[in-house]
Design a protein around this motif. Sequence first.
Motif, short mmCIF file in Angstrom:
data_model
loop_
_atom_site.label_atom_id
_atom_site.label_comp_id
_atom_site.label_asym_id
_atom_site.label_seq_id
_atom_site.Cartn_x
_atom_site.Cartn_y
_atom_site.Cartn_z
N ARG A 79 0.89 -1.18 -0.03
CA ARG A 79 0.06 -0.08 0.08
C ARG A 79 0.72 1.24 0.13
N ALA A 80 0.44 2.45 -0.69
CA ALA A 80 1.14 3.54 -0.77
C ALA A 80 0.83 4.22 0.63
N THR A 81 2.01 4.80 1.24
CA THR A 81 1.92 5.39 2.59
C THR A 81 2.61 6.73 2.51
N GLU A 82 3.12 7.15 1.33
CA GLU A 82 3.53 8.43 1.27
C GLU A 82 3.37 9.17 -0.10
N ASP A 83 3.77 10.38 -0.28
CA ASP A 83 3.27 11.31 -1.45
C ASP A 83 3.80 10.38 -2.50
N ALA A 84 4.85 10.12 -2.59
CA ALA A 84 5.68 9.39 -3.96
C ALA A 84 4.69 8.15 -4.32
N GLY A 85 4.47 7.21 -3.46
CA GLY A 85 3.79 6.18 -3.45
C GLY A 85 2.29 6.24 -3.98
N ARG A 86 1.73 7.45 -3.37
CA ARG A 86 0.29 7.64 -3.72
C ARG A 86 0.22 8.30 -5.12
N ALA A 87 1.21 8.92 -5.59
CA ALA A 87 1.32 9.62 -6.89
C ALA A 87 1.47 8.53 -7.90
N GLY A 145 12.18 -5.06 -0.99
CA GLY A 145 12.06 -4.02 0.24
C GLY A 145 10.80 -3.10 0.26
N HIS A 146 11.12 -2.06 0.53
CA HIS A 146 10.22 -1.18 0.59
C HIS A 146 9.91 -0.54 -0.92
N PRO A 147 8.30 -0.32 -1.09
CA PRO A 147 8.09 -0.05 -2.82
C PRO A 147 8.51 1.54 -2.96
N VAL A 148 9.15 2.46 -2.30
CA VAL A 148 9.59 3.75 -2.37
C VAL A 148 10.86 3.78 -1.67
N HIS A 149 11.90 4.07 -2.51
CA HIS A 149 13.11 4.16 -1.99
C HIS A 149 13.69 5.79 -2.10
N THR A 150 14.09 6.42 -0.96
CA THR A 150 14.39 7.75 -1.18
C THR A 150 15.97 8.05 -0.90
N GLY A 151 16.55 8.91 -1.35
CA GLY A 151 17.82 9.37 -1.21
C GLY A 151 17.93 11.04 -1.43
N PRO A 152 18.61 11.49 -1.10
CA PRO A 152 19.24 12.90 -1.33
C PRO A 152 18.89 13.06 -3.05
N VAL A 207 14.35 9.60 -5.89
CA VAL A 207 13.59 8.64 -5.50
C VAL A 207 13.37 7.60 -6.39
N ARG A 208 13.08 6.10 -5.70
CA ARG A 208 13.08 5.02 -6.75
C ARG A 208 11.87 4.27 -6.25
N VAL A 209 10.71 4.29 -7.48
CA VAL A 209 9.46 3.60 -6.92
C VAL A 209 9.45 2.09 -7.67
N GLU A 210 9.16 1.11 -7.03
CA GLU A 210 8.80 -0.18 -7.35
C GLU A 210 7.40 -0.42 -7.59
N LEU A 211 7.16 -1.24 -8.67
CA LEU A 211 5.57 -1.13 -9.17
C LEU A 211 5.45 -2.27 -9.86
N VAL A 235 12.03 4.33 -11.95
CA VAL A 235 11.11 3.23 -11.93
C VAL A 235 11.46 2.03 -12.13
N LEU A 236 11.17 0.87 -11.27
CA LEU A 236 11.42 -0.42 -11.72
C LEU A 236 10.19 -1.25 -11.39
N VAL A 237 9.94 -1.99 -12.70
CA VAL A 237 8.74 -2.84 -12.98
C VAL A 237 9.21 -4.08 -12.51
N THR A 238 8.74 -4.64 -11.38
CA THR A 238 9.08 -5.99 -11.05
C THR A 238 7.87 -7.19 -11.59
N ALA A 239 6.86 -6.72 -12.04
CA ALA A 239 5.86 -7.62 -12.56
C ALA A 239 4.89 -7.01 -13.53
#
Length: 241
Positions: A158-166, A181-188, A191-195, A226-230
Motif C-alpha cells: 500500500r502507498a503510505t507516502e506522497d511518492a507512492g500515492r502519486a 524491500g520498501h516500494p519507495v526508496h529515497t535518497g538525497p 526517489v525510486r519506485v517499485e511497481l 522506476v522499477l517494474v517487477t511484474a
Amino acid sequence: MTTGEGPQRADGWAAAVRQRLGLGRLLPLGGPADGAWIAERAAVAVLRGAVAEQEQEQGVVLGRLRIAVAAPDQAPEPEVEPPPSALPPGPLRIEADVSALSGRPLPVAADALRSALFTAAGDWLGLVVAEVDVRVTELLDAPPGRTPPSPAEARGARATEDAGRAAAGVLGVVALTRALGHPVHTGPGRVRVELATDPAHRALDVARAVRGAVTAALEGHPSVAVLVTAVVERDRVTGLD
C-alpha cells in the motif's frame, strides 16, 4: 565501520536478493533518459505469452530465454540513478533456445519466432532490442505437448507516502510492489519506485507517466527512477488486504 568496499558489498547484497527472489537481471526500459527498468522475470513472462501463437503454428517450443545488453562496453550512462546492479540502458540482445518439430522448415520457424519476440519486446514492454538470436537446440519427432503457463503474480504494497500515492494513481499501475524491500526508496534528491504494471499498457509508457507524476508530487522535483517487477492482472496481486 565504513570501508572502500561498502558500495560493492551493497551491490552484491542487492544482486543476491534479486537472485533469491527470482527477479533476474534488471533490464533497461527505453533509453538513458527514461529512468526505467524491468525485472527480467517479468519481461520473459510477457515475451513467452506473446509468442505462444507462433509456437503453436510453427511446431516449436520456446526453451531458455535470456536478455542482456548487446554491447555493455558501448552502453551509455543512465541519466537517472539506476537500481543497484541494474544493467546500463543500451540496446538489448535476446537469445532464445527452441525445440522444433522435425520435417518443418526450420529457418521459417526461427524467423517467425524471432519476429514475434522482436515485436513484443518493443510494442508490449518498451525494450530497445538490437538483435534476437533464435537457436534450434532439439528436433522433435512428435508435436510438442504444452502446459499452460501459470498466471503471473505479484505481492503488492500500500502507498503510505506522497511518492507512492502519486505512482499508484497512474493509469496502468496495478500496485506498488516490494520485491526488494520498501516500494519507495529515497535518497538525497532522488526517489525510486517499485511497481507492477497492467499487461494492457506498455510498461515503458507507464514508467514514464509514473516518473512525471512522482516528480510533480514532491517538493524539489527529485530525480525519479522506476522499477517494474511484474506485469500482471490486478486480480493476481496479493498482500494488499
